[in-house]
Design a protein around this motif. Structure first.
Motif, mmCIF file in Angstrom:
data_model
loop_
_atom_site.group_PDB
_atom_site.id
_atom_site.type_symbol
_atom_site.label_atom_id
_atom_site.label_comp_id
_atom_site.label_asym_id
_atom_site.label_seq_id
_atom_site.Cartn_x
_atom_site.Cartn_y
_atom_site.Cartn_z
ATOM 1 N N SER A 163 0.766 -1.207 0.027
ATOM 2 C CA SER A 163 0.043 -0.070 0.010
ATOM 3 C C SER A 163 1.073 1.153 0.057
ATOM 4 C CB SER A 163 -0.898 -0.044 1.114
ATOM 5 O OG SER A 163 -1.511 -1.138 1.374
ATOM 6 N N VAL A 303 -4.896 -4.396 -3.126
ATOM 7 C CA VAL A 303 -4.128 -2.843 -3.087
ATOM 8 C C VAL A 303 -3.816 -2.478 -4.524
ATOM 9 C CG1 VAL A 303 -2.182 -1.816 -2.538
ATOM 10 C CG2 VAL A 303 -3.286 -3.040 -0.993
ATOM 11 N N SER A 307 -5.286 0.762 -6.557
ATOM 12 C CA SER A 307 -4.425 1.919 -6.845
ATOM 13 C C SER A 307 -4.456 2.061 -8.472
ATOM 14 C CB SER A 307 -2.878 1.463 -6.754
ATOM 15 O OG SER A 307 -2.888 1.206 -5.386
#
Length: 324
Positions: A163, A303, A307
């Motif tokens: 992350s 993640v 993203s």
């Protein structure tokens, strides 16, 4: 008809800000390259060529080691943490090599490539933790509360690491130093946590002396890890002589080599500890190993997905300097 003519390489002022590397002045590939151009550039001397090969070739050494271990008997429950670790040793250099190869297809492709690269590195940190928990832990800590919590915390750390490193790319254009700091933190802190049992063993050996055959290998691995972090953070040597190390010898190439050497020494040390201490440590079950890896991979993919969806929030860098 397919043309195999390689594109002209560009200078630092001819590529967008997000593609530039400190101290690297020439040898940039065009930022809108096709997949074919990216593959062909592997055989052309650019400032990325050795970044690709310094991880691609060692990856197959780790694959060969993994296959040898699988032939030795994957049914052995004592081998599962080692096999999980070796799988991550294969994945992270391959992911890095692919990221460097295809990162010039577009801004979006560049970010996606490096999201996957960061996730692979984070997964490698969990592989190290699984191997350390099974074979490297100080004997007096085996079965302790910390030992039981060690792998679950390492799983959590891998998701946090992915992350933080992915988030750092959202800061790259407007705050490059802060981006670098977040990315460095993302990989340093899981390493420090994973290495707590190892650092304790090294401390005891330095204080009281020991005859364990793996200790020298652990020292070599630790030295390579510290050097890797130093080179990554400082951009040496190209920072001192911009343009001199554009193609050979710049920090990212040295960073790759030191990282691979560190992984090699780490693997050899783990194998030595596994052989010498197999009857004295508390091994996780194969189910625990698989569950830990499964949670890590699922979290990292989540993640990457978040993203990727958020990529429009990253400011687009100007294509080139106005003065040029």
């Amino acid at each position: 008809m397919l043309s195999l003519k390689l594109p002209r390489l560009l200078s630092i002022h001819q590529v967008p800000k997000g593609y530039r590397e400190q101290g690297i002045l020439f040898g940039y590939r065009p930022p809108r390259s096709s997949a074919t151009d990216c593959l062909l550039s592997v055989f052309q001397m650019t400032n990325e060529t050795l970044n690709i090969w310094t991880h691609f070739l060692p990856a197959w050494y780790f694959v060969w080691t993994l296959l040898g271990r699988l032939q030795g008997g994957w049914e052995d429950p004592q081998a599962w943490p080692l096999l999980a670790y070796l799988v991550t040793c294969c994945i992270y250099p391959l992911a890095s090599s692919c990221a460097h190869t295809f990162s010039t297809m577009s801004c979006r492709a560049r970010h996606l490539c490096y999201f996957c690269d960061y996730a692979a590195l984070s997964t490698y940190s969990l592989g190290s933790a699984l191997a350390y928990s099974a074979y490297v832990f100080p004997l007096e800590w085996v079965g302790s509360t910390f030992h039981h919590c060690y792998v679950p915390v390492a799983v959590f750390n891998t998701v946090v690491s992915t992350s933080l490193s992915c988030y750092s790319r959202f800061l790259e254009v407007e705050s490059p130093r802060l981006s670098k700091a977040w990315r460095t933190l993302a990989f340093v802190y899981p390493y420090l946590f994973d290495s707590i049992p190892l650092f304790y063993r090294l401390y005891l050996c330095a204080l009281e002396g020991c005859s364990e055959g793996s200790i020298l290998l652990h020292y070599k691995h630790t030295g390579c890890a510290l050097l890797t972090c130093f080179i990554f953070a400082t951009h040496l040597p190209e920072r001192l002589a911009p343009g001199t190390f554009d193609y050979i010898g710049h920090s990212h190439q040295v960073f790759h080599v030191c990282g691979i050497l560190g992984t090699h020494f780490q693997m050899e040390a783990i194998l030595r500890d596994m052989a010498e201490r197999h009857s004295q440590v508390l091994l996780p079950s194969s189910l625990q190993t698989l569950c830990s890896m499964g949670v890590c991979v699922t979290g990292s993919l989540l993640v990457i997905g978040i993203s990727s969806v958020s990529l429009p929030l990253i400011p687009e860098p100007p294509h080139r300097d106005k003065s040029h």
